[in-house]
Design a protein around this motif. Structure first.
Motif, short mmCIF file in Angstrom:
data_model
loop_
_atom_site.label_atom_id
_atom_site.label_comp_id
_atom_site.label_asym_id
_atom_site.label_seq_id
_atom_site.Cartn_x
_atom_site.Cartn_y
_atom_site.Cartn_z
N UNK A 1 56.25 39.36 26.35
CA UNK A 1 55.51 40.05 27.40
C UNK A 1 55.26 41.51 27.02
N UNK B 1 62.85 38.28 28.98
CA UNK B 1 63.36 39.43 29.75
C UNK B 1 63.40 40.68 28.87
N UNK C 1 59.99 41.92 28.30
CA UNK C 1 59.55 42.47 29.58
C UNK C 1 60.04 43.91 29.75
N UNK C 2 61.32 44.14 29.42
CA UNK C 2 61.82 45.50 29.61
C UNK C 2 61.21 46.45 28.58
#
Lengths: 293, 283
Positions: free
Chosen positions: B33, B88, B91-92
């Protein structure tokens, strides 16, 4: 000065703990990274705003807000996620699916309410008063939020650790199959836990709206903060997650106090990355390792 | 006419973003992401380099070097995790890149963005840009398609299906993954440069997590791993909201309506492919 930092840390701890606990309730039994939890958080604040502009009373608006949050969370589980739970890599599939749900809800809110920050005001400005203590300053919104968040957290802890639902939910979190074998209705417990978590997320969204205001995309950073608190706290227990929120709250307030508040979230993401890399098991095992030595 | 050129440019940019994300994520099954982040870094790298008087020959090199370097750092970090934790962590990183673009005002000018990005003469007109963007997309399409058919692509799919076996076969798995990730990020950075050239004004809101999700939606809709799918899905998903415009959807909320549509597409596709035995790699 030190007093102000302490007060700020305590406040951000309570808010972060609330969000983190709400995500924990959704994540732990189901094991799904329910990204649209970010949308659940903001949906409640916008429902409140919507009801207020429609001329409804604050109490009704509050109930409607929590109902909307609960409905979004539990319907996602019931209608969407549950269908995927049988497949082999359900975790990642549900994550991708929830990204889609997040995009849909966030953009509906953006179209309906615009992207600007909006304060949620239950009582014509009563939250904007500034209370000056001997060595610190708080707003009435913060004071009210501390009471609500503290009560909710205490209630959650009782539910999670002292009721039969809590015991069942903890057993599903530990081992879903085994819990099913000993007669726990796992699907029902997961749904209940998701609903409860979403409702608490709704409360958190309202409190955020009361204090700093809300944007359609604001939920995302809170969601990540919740994940960060969970990872720091060892990814295991509700108490650990709350402890993680304590550390994260202190870190964020410290950053805001000594550097600049705009870097508080940035530092948090760095902490998450660092923890996932160096200590994916969180601080808990760090303590254990120290004890062993 | 300008309207159609605009569509052609936007469709080519998204097609390149989707194909480059697909090259890494589609083939390895590791869903990243951070793509909008690399796209943004490319745009900012170019805009800052060009605005500070670097020549049009040097500025792209600086921008692409910056993107590749960040991608290298991200890969060192992210490749330690798998499956949902990989998502995740990327994403961060995406949130982190956005924060840096948004907050590091001394360099990036913060939320105000960068105006008056110097224009390269040949592609400063809509027509020139359209030709350049479409041909870039075609070149990347052919290149990635060939790469996918080569032993490189086979290695990637091998890693997706059984990483341990690939290591046992003596394949340099970490190196293959890192290089692939870098190629994908560099293409995203290149698209960012074209975007900055085309719109002449950039601010951080063009490079949010939602944009990353949109690109992910494109490759999921197109079928993970399929170059043709990524291309077709990107073009179709750009065209669809434009078609809706003729049915009176107001233009104000155009961006939102588009993202909403992509989100809905993601939900539908995931539900259609929810069978017990379909793996994420064969979405």
């Amino acid at each position: 000065m030190g007093m102000q930092l302490l007060v700020n840390s305590l406040y951000s701890f309570l808010m972060l703990a609330l969000v983190a606990a709400s995500f924990f309730l959704v994540f732990k039994p189901s094991k799904y990274f329910h990204i649209s939890h970010a949308a659940v958080i903001v949906l409640s604040a916008y429902t409140f705003l919507f009801c207020r502009t429609a001329g409804l009373g604050p109490l009704f608006a509050g109930v409607a807000a929590l109902a909307a949050a609960t409905a979004l969370g539990s319907l996602s589980e019931l209608v969407l996620y549950r269908r995927l739970s049988v497949s082999r890599d359900a975790g990642i599939k549900v994550l991708v699916l929830s990204l889609g749900v997040y995009l849909v809800v966030q953009n509906i809110l953006s179209i309906g309410f615009g992207d600007q920050i909006q304060l949620v005001d239950p009582c014509n400005g009563c939250l904007r008063r500034v209370l000056v203590g001997s060595s610190f300053v708080v707003s009435s919104a913060q004071l009210g939020n501390v009471v609500i968040a503290g009560t909710t957290l205490a209630g959650l802890l009782v539910v999670w650790y002292r009721t039969s639902f809590g015991r069942a939910a903890r057993s599903v979190s530990e081992n879903r199959e085994l819990a099913g074998i000993i007669g726990v209705n796992t699907n029902r417990i997961i749904l209940l836990s998701v609903a409860l978590g979403s409702c608490v997320a709704g409360i958190a969204g309202l409190l955020i709206g009361f204090e700093v205001g809300i944007t359609p995309t604001a939920g995302f950073s809170y969601l990540l903060f919740a994940i960060i608190a969970m990872v720091i706290g060892g990814n295991e227990s509700l108490l650990g997650t709350i402890a993680g929120a304590l550390l994260l709250g202190a870190l964020q307030s410290g950053t805001a106090f000594f550097i600049d508040s705009k870097w508080a979230s940035t530092i948090s993401y760095v902490v998450l990355i660092a923890f996932l890399l160096i200590r994916p098991e969180g601080v808990k095992s760090l303590n254990l390792a120290l004890e062993r030595r | 006419m300008d309207y159609f050129l605009h569509i052609a440019i936007v469709a080519s940019l998204y097609a390149m973003l989707a194909m480059s994300l697909n090259f890494f994520s589609g083939n390895t099954g590791l869903l990243s992401l951070t793509h909008a982040g690399f796209y943004g870094l490319g745009a900012y790298g170019w805009a800052l380099a060009a605005a500070n008087g670097l020549s049009f020959a040097l500025a792209p090199i600086i921008a692409l070097a910056a993107v590749s370097l960040s991608a290298l750092v991200v890969s060192l970090v992210a490749f330690r995790t798998r499956d949902d934790y990989f998502v995740i962590i990327t994403l961060s990183v995406q949130m982190l890149i956005f924060d840096i673009l948004n907050n590091f005002s001394v360099i990036t000018n913060g939320p105000l963005g960068i105006r008056a990005i110097p224009q390269v003469p040949l592609i400063s007109s809509a027509g020139g840009m359209a030709i350049f963007a479409v041909s870039s997309a075609l070149v990347i399409y052919v290149a990635l398609w060939r790469l996918n058919r080569s032993s490189w692509g086979a290695n990637l799919r091998g890693i997706r299906d059984d990483e341990l076996m690939m290591i046992a076969l003596g394949k340099p798995v970490p190196r293959i993954k890192t290089i692939t990730f870098l190629i994908g990020a560099a293409i995203a950075g290149y698209v960012g440069m074209l975007f900055a050239q085309y719109v002449t004004f950039i601010d951080p809101t063009s490079f949010t997590i939602s944009e990353s999700i949109v690109v992910l939606a494109m490759i999921v809709v197109g079928g993970l791993g399929s170059v043709h799918g990524a291309l077709l899905a990107a073009v179709a998903l750009v065209m669809l909201p434009e078609a809706l415009r003729f049915f009176g959807i107001p233009g104000v909320a155009e961006g939102n309506a588009r993202q909403m549509l992509y989100g809905a597409a993601l939900v539908v596709i995931m539900l259609l492919r929810s069978g017990a035995n379909t793996r994420v790699s064969s979405l």
